[in-house]
Design an enzyme around this catalytic site. Sequence first.
Site, PDB file in Angstrom:
ATOM      1  N   LYS A   1       0.823  -1.213   0.000  1.00  0.00           N
ATOM      2  CA  LYS A   1       0.000   0.000   0.000  1.00  0.00           C
ATOM      3  C   LYS A   1       0.854   1.258   0.000  1.00  0.00           C
ATOM      4  O   LYS A   1       0.604   2.197  -0.755  1.00  0.00           O
ATOM      5  CB  LYS A   1      -0.938  -0.016   1.194  1.00  0.00           C
ATOM      6  CG  LYS A   1      -1.856   1.205   1.290  1.00  0.00           C
ATOM      7  CD  LYS A   1      -1.442   2.106   2.419  1.00  0.00           C
ATOM      8  CE  LYS A   1      -2.393   3.281   2.577  1.00  0.00           C
ATOM      9  NZ  LYS A   1      -2.022   4.133   3.734  1.00  0.00           N
TER      10      LYS A   1
ATOM     11  N   ASP B   1      -6.014  -0.129   1.260  1.00  0.00           N
ATOM     12  CA  ASP B   1      -5.966  -0.408   2.695  1.00  0.00           C
ATOM     13  C   ASP B   1      -7.310  -0.992   3.101  1.00  0.00           C
ATOM     14  O   ASP B   1      -8.157  -1.278   2.244  1.00  0.00           O
ATOM     15  CB  ASP B   1      -5.643   0.865   3.481  1.00  0.00           C
ATOM     16  CG  ASP B   1      -6.643   1.996   3.214  1.00  0.00           C
ATOM     17  OD1 ASP B   1      -7.649   1.753   2.509  1.00  0.00           O
ATOM     18  OD2 ASP B   1      -6.417   3.108   3.717  1.00  0.00           O
TER      19      ASP B   1
END
Length: 348
Positions: free
Chosen positions: A230, A249
């Site tokens: 991420k 996320d």
Amino acid sequence: MSWWQFPCRKTQLWLDVTLSCGQSFRWRQDAGSGEWRSCLPGSLCVWRLKQTVDAVLYKLESPSEKESILLEESARQTLFDYFNFDVDLESLYTEWQRADRNFAEQSARLKGVRMLRQDPTETLFSFICSSNNNIERISGMVEKLCVTYGEYILEFDGRQYYTFPVPHVLAAEGVEDKLRKLGFGYRAKYIHQTAKVLASKPDGWLDELRKAPYREAHAELLTLPGVGAKVADCICLMSLDKMDAIPVDTHMWQIAARDYKLKVTNKSLTTKVYNEIGDHFRKLFGQYAGWAHSVLFSADFKKFQSIQVERNKIESNVHVEDSPVHQEEVEANLVTSKSAAAKRKRII
């Protein structure tokens, strides 16, 4: 020094949303004037921005008035590059709204969410701080990094401003312990270790990843301590010109499951699930999927959910006629962005 301006509708850039949605963590909005203030790499000055219905106004504060005047010659170019003004955001919104009903509903109240083109080093360390964190705390950590290890620029309106620290300073002995005392927790180790890796690399290594294909750049970033999938995608999207990078996320995972009915059997965000979500949005939104993702991500924020936008009726505390710069002067002084990709449509 007078305010300068360039024409820009809020449907192309809405400062209040773009600068507070979690892309950059150094901009602060002054409660009194409403203007946004920060420091940008490459200039020892404080940038001041404010917006009207159809223009962005800007001013530079530097240690010397003479330097401010000299910086003005390159200021537009800096802003054009920073705000990716070679991309026609209105056209992209139209494409995405046609492709996806949910996007059409969400974007109707949240225009002008534009991706920034930030400094890769600042973006890297900022998003290492983002692990298990919120925007307010990340902003506080980034500020501590600058105050503790950056170069002092000036004091303006009661606030001191500093540059973002360079990697070799963060790589010095004692940095990790100092950052732990400042409240960085386990992130202190990652910041220090990554700084040491960068300091050992050839000059410009991180910036050169802008030229690499997305998958290659992403893989290189994953070799740095504290950088997961991420964070690597945030860096790719927000500083390395990878417009189809999709940071995923748990928040974006929930959006994918709730609004796009993606049937994910895993109970955790595994690599497989992560890639499936990213690929889904890339297929749906195309080359600029990362930009579309940012709109959906921002639209889900509680602080933005009450915002209602009408195309030609947006309240503003500043008026174009208040600026000493006339429109014909603005148009005459606009600087062509040399960094613009030829295939993109200029919107300013």
